[in-house]
Design an enzyme around this catalytic site. Structure first.
Site, PDB file in Angstrom:
ATOM      1  CE1 TYR A  82     -67.654 -45.468  26.420  1.00 49.81           C
ATOM      2  CE2 TYR A  82     -66.084 -43.782  25.780  1.00 49.81           C
ATOM      3  CZ  TYR A  82     -67.366 -44.283  25.777  1.00 49.81           C
ATOM      4  OH  TYR A  82     -68.356 -43.605  25.120  1.00 49.81           O
ATOM      5  NE  ARG A 213     -81.140 -51.489  39.606  1.00 48.49           N
ATOM      6  CZ  ARG A 213     -79.950 -51.644  40.180  1.00 48.49           C
ATOM      7  NH1 ARG A 213     -79.475 -52.854  40.404  1.00 48.49           N
ATOM      8  NH2 ARG A 213     -79.232 -50.595  40.539  1.00 48.49           N
TER       9      ARG A 213
END
Ligand SMILES: NC(=O)c1ccc[n+]([C@@H]2O[C@H](COP(=O)([O-])OP(=O)(O)OC[C@H]3O[C@@H](n4cnc5c(N)ncnc54)[C@H](OP(=O)(O)O)[C@@H]3O)[C@@H](O)[C@H]2O)c1
Length: 386
Positions: A82, A213
């Site tokens: 990150y 999904r």
């Protein structure tokens, strides 16, 4: 006039006495924190430590965390992938460690006598990333925090306010001049951001087409997303099926879809991008599939689509604190009107039992952490420190 001056003077003397009394009777608590001293897989590098909070200084604050979520970016930060790196520093007798976690809500439990704008009992959220929110207590300065008017909003909303609802709010505002009745399409629609997009869009009379999904409990999740305001919900499998007749076609008419929001990335984004209207924008804010974003050139050449990236931390750095506060207040108002509900989450009490040693606290935390990375779990994991 004299009476008024005298009263004001006595009032401020009283306030100072109260503040001093508060300082002298106040013993800084012990901190239980989830920390790491190097980047790596969270289950390998995270460990709980205990240290004493330092005494208050005239300009410091002491916070008691109420709750903090486990967000995907927290995980990326521990892994070292990150862009915002944590601050490795000495805490108590522990050298060069960083406290994990970026988001959370805390209550002010102590204030230095030069701090003017806060009082004991106020609720605050973090003003910046990388504060280290997975801990029971912390020392802070006024700059680190933003006070929130928390009356009427619960701990879950307050703890998950600054990342997901703010990202949803900005993406709906900043990348298209959306009008009432317009359509937005998004994938990862059951994510924290996705749920906030659905509800903020609904509050602003904007329709959403939501891709999730496929899963065994698809219908249950679809019903839930519709109950919070989703206009349409479709599985990624059905979206990709070439012969599928989209139920929203007749509603949209010739207008087309005005904006796309991408949480997932990978090849699946092509089917979503193909539905966007000419010259509209697709905003990428996540890569949950951990796959590169694949887009056919024809969508740029013939459809003139525009592709943007959004990052809340960058927006925070580029905009004044006053604009951030204005946005937080708008979102809190939606919370109060019940137009923005608690994100679906599992609350896990952690760090409150003095008898638990650091090994027990590490093990307890890792149990919670494992649930946060389980596929199709469909719930954000929240650590509650009260
Ligand atoms: N750019 C920014 O400023 C910003 C701000 C906030 C969040 N984000 C990003 O947005 C994403 C979502 O964050 P969040 O806090 O909303 O997440 P969250 O509530 O934890 O939800 C995670 C979402 O990712 C989906 N997912 C997980 N693994 C996947 C995979 N392999 N393929 C496709 N989908 C998958 C989950 O769907 P299932 O239920 O199907 O598992 C769920 O919808 C993350 O990538 C996060 O870093 C970015």
């Amino acid at each position: 006039m004299f009476v008024q001056k005298f009263t004001i003077k006595r009032y401020s003397l009283l306030q100072n006495t109260l503040k001093k009394r508060q300082l002298t009777s106040y013993i800084p608590p012990k901190v239980r924190a989830i920390t790491f001293n190097k980047h790596g897989p969270p289950t390998e590098v995270l460990r709980a430590v205990t240290y004493q909070l330092p005494p208050l200084t005239p300009t410091s604050l002491h916070l008691k965390f109420l709750a903090s979520p486990i967000n995907p970016s927290d995980i990326n930060q521990i892994e070292g992938v990150y862009p915002i790196k944590p601050n490795f520093k000495t805490l108590g007798e522990h050298e060069k460690i960083a406290v994990a976690g970026n988001e959370g809500v805390a209550q002010v439990i102590g204030i230095g006598d030069k701090v003017e704008d806060l009082k004991v009992g106020d609720w605050v959220v973090m003003g910046k990333s990388a504060f280290g929110t997975w801990r029971t207590h912390a020392e802070a300065t006024l700059d680190d925090v933003i006070r929130i008017p928390h009356e009427g909003i619960g701990i879950v909303k307050a703890a998950t306010l600054t990342v997901n609802p703010c990202s949803a709010y900005r993406m709906l505002k900043d990348f298209a001049a959306l009008k009432e009745g317009d359509f937005v399409i998004q994938n990862g629609a059951n994510s924290g951001v996705g749920q906030a997009v659905i509800q903020i869009a609904k509050a602003w009379n904007i329709n959403t087409i939501n891709i999730i999904r496929d899963r065994p409990n698809f219908q249950e999740l679809k019903d839930y997303l519709k109950s919070i305001g989703a206009t349409y919900v479709i599985s990624d499998k059905d979206l990709q099926a070439k012969n599928y007749e989209f139920e929203w076609n007749k509603d949209i008419g010739g207008k087309g879809i005005a904006l796309g929001l991408n949480c997932v990335s990978g090849k699946g984004v092509i089917s979503m991008a193909k539905l966007l209207r000419h010259s509209s924008s697709l905003v990428t804010y996540g890569a949950m599939s951990r796959q590169p974003l694949t887009i056919p050139a024809s969508l740029l050449i013939f459809q003139n689509l525009k592709f943007f990236g959004f990052w809340m931390a960058r927006w925070g750095n580029e905009n004044p604190r006053s604009k951030r506060i204005e946005m937080l207040n708008d979102i809190i108002e939606l919370f109060k009107q019940d137009k923005l509900k608690d994100v679906i989450c599992e609350e896990n009490i952690w760090g409150v039992n003095d008898k638990d040693d650091d090994d027990v606290l590490t093990r307890n935390f890792l149990e919670i952490f494992k649930k946060a990375v389980e596929e199709f779990r469909g719930k954000k994991q929240l650590i509650k420190m009260i």
